[in-house]
Design an enzyme around this catalytic site. Sequence first.
Site, mmCIF file in Angstrom:
data_model
loop_
_atom_site.group_PDB
_atom_site.id
_atom_site.type_symbol
_atom_site.label_atom_id
_atom_site.label_comp_id
_atom_site.label_asym_id
_atom_site.label_seq_id
_atom_site.Cartn_x
_atom_site.Cartn_y
_atom_site.Cartn_z
ATOM 1 N N ASP A 197 0.818 -1.223 0.000
ATOM 2 C CA ASP A 197 0.000 0.000 0.000
ATOM 3 C C ASP A 197 0.848 1.268 0.000
ATOM 4 O OD1 ASP A 197 1.013 -0.059 2.535
ATOM 5 O OD2 ASP A 197 -0.901 0.254 3.565
ATOM 6 N N GLU A 224 3.295 2.094 2.248
ATOM 7 C CA GLU A 224 3.921 2.425 3.529
ATOM 8 C C GLU A 224 5.387 1.994 3.534
ATOM 9 O OE1 GLU A 224 1.815 0.880 6.859
ATOM 10 O OE2 GLU A 224 0.014 2.078 6.500
ATOM 11 N N ARG A 284 12.085 26.133 -1.060
ATOM 12 C CA ARG A 284 11.596 27.301 -1.796
ATOM 13 C C ARG A 284 10.279 27.821 -1.238
ATOM 14 N NH1 ARG A 284 12.570 24.915 -7.787
ATOM 15 N NH2 ARG A 284 12.357 22.949 -6.627
ATOM 16 N N GLN A 285 9.654 27.053 -0.349
ATOM 17 C CA GLN A 285 8.441 27.517 0.330
ATOM 18 C C GLN A 285 8.837 28.020 1.719
ATOM 19 O OE1 GLN A 285 4.918 24.991 -0.096
ATOM 20 N NE2 GLN A 285 5.977 23.804 -1.671
ATOM 21 N N LYS A 317 15.209 40.926 -14.236
ATOM 22 C CA LYS A 317 14.033 40.444 -14.979
ATOM 23 C C LYS A 317 12.823 41.303 -14.632
ATOM 24 C CE LYS A 317 14.294 36.350 -13.262
ATOM 25 N NZ LYS A 317 13.980 34.948 -12.934
ATOM 26 N N ASP A 362 23.622 29.539 -9.921
ATOM 27 C CA ASP A 362 22.388 29.503 -9.142
ATOM 28 C C ASP A 362 22.508 28.367 -8.145
ATOM 29 O OD1 ASP A 362 19.893 30.333 -8.342
ATOM 30 O OD2 ASP A 362 18.997 30.237 -10.341
ATOM 31 N N THR A 394 14.508 29.844 -16.561
ATOM 32 C CA THR A 394 15.228 31.089 -16.273
ATOM 33 C C THR A 394 16.665 31.032 -16.773
ATOM 34 O OG1 THR A 394 13.866 31.579 -14.324
ATOM 35 C CG2 THR A 394 16.043 32.603 -14.426
#
EC number: 2.7.6.1
Length: 321
Positions: A44, A46, A103-104, A202, A228, A236
């Site tokens: 399943d 897990e 990134r959050q 930009k 980067d 980008t």
Amino acid sequence: MLNNEYKNSSMKIFSLKGNEPLAQEVADHVGIELGKCSVKRFSDGEIQINIEESIRGCDVFIVQPTSYPVNLHLMELLIMIDACKRASAANINIVVPYYGYARQDRKARSREPITAKLVANLIETAGANRMIALDLHAPQIQGFFDIPIDHLMGVPILAQHFENDPDINPEECVVVSPDHGGVTRARKLADILKTPIAIIDKRRPKPNVAEVMNIVGDIEGRTAIIIDDIIDTAGTITLAAQALKDKGAKEVYACCTHPVLSGPAKERIENSAIKQLIVTNSIQLEENRKPNNTKELSVAGLIAKAIIRVYERESVSVLFD
């Protein structure tokens, strides 16, 4: 291999499924075998983890980037931390070459989560005592944790490559930041190579209109090196490379620490103005996602040195100061 003095020590290095080749290379540098553990999945979905040797009283280091598939690798890490805690490990150190969800790191709009902080909470609650990280997308993520964070930098490894590449003369180069947020990173590389920097500004004039890329700095006739921390879909970076060529750059190289390279990234880079892409092995890059013009550098030696210093209770700052 650095030495063999840790072969019979209380240091244990374990690898999960995130980047087994990197973990093996780290263990080889330290001079010990990888710890024995199994990672299985039930029908399943897990995850089941079993540590197949005693770690009671040991200093455990778990090597696991939370890269694609992010949620699976994050759950593996959390479950392994819990397993180590219940097996009475003295210290549980996690080595996260790539920190997913970084990134959050803020609320960009109303009613959005700060998932990078949530992940930090999960790691601490699971029982980790320390994290060794590499080029966090936002350095302030260190402040999301109440446990010690050793934040390693990939720039010196990238810089060493450019210094040793016979096809590149640093005196004729310019280091380029693809946006304002990456200027500090670009400055570090430029300082090592002793080159000037340029910045790509930009701007989107209005909705549904293509971005306009203004280049701040002198790039005409120079070899441009775009740096980067993460290259994801490569939109980008490839647009930036073309803008640099259009403004007179002789050649364009691109480099990053974390090659996420999802979706159309491979095709975009291969069909772009980028002569070569230089990345590290912080993320295990499958061949079908690796552009043909890619050069991969190893961070195993850097991570191994950090692990040894943490184990010996020595300062890690000498590795990134």
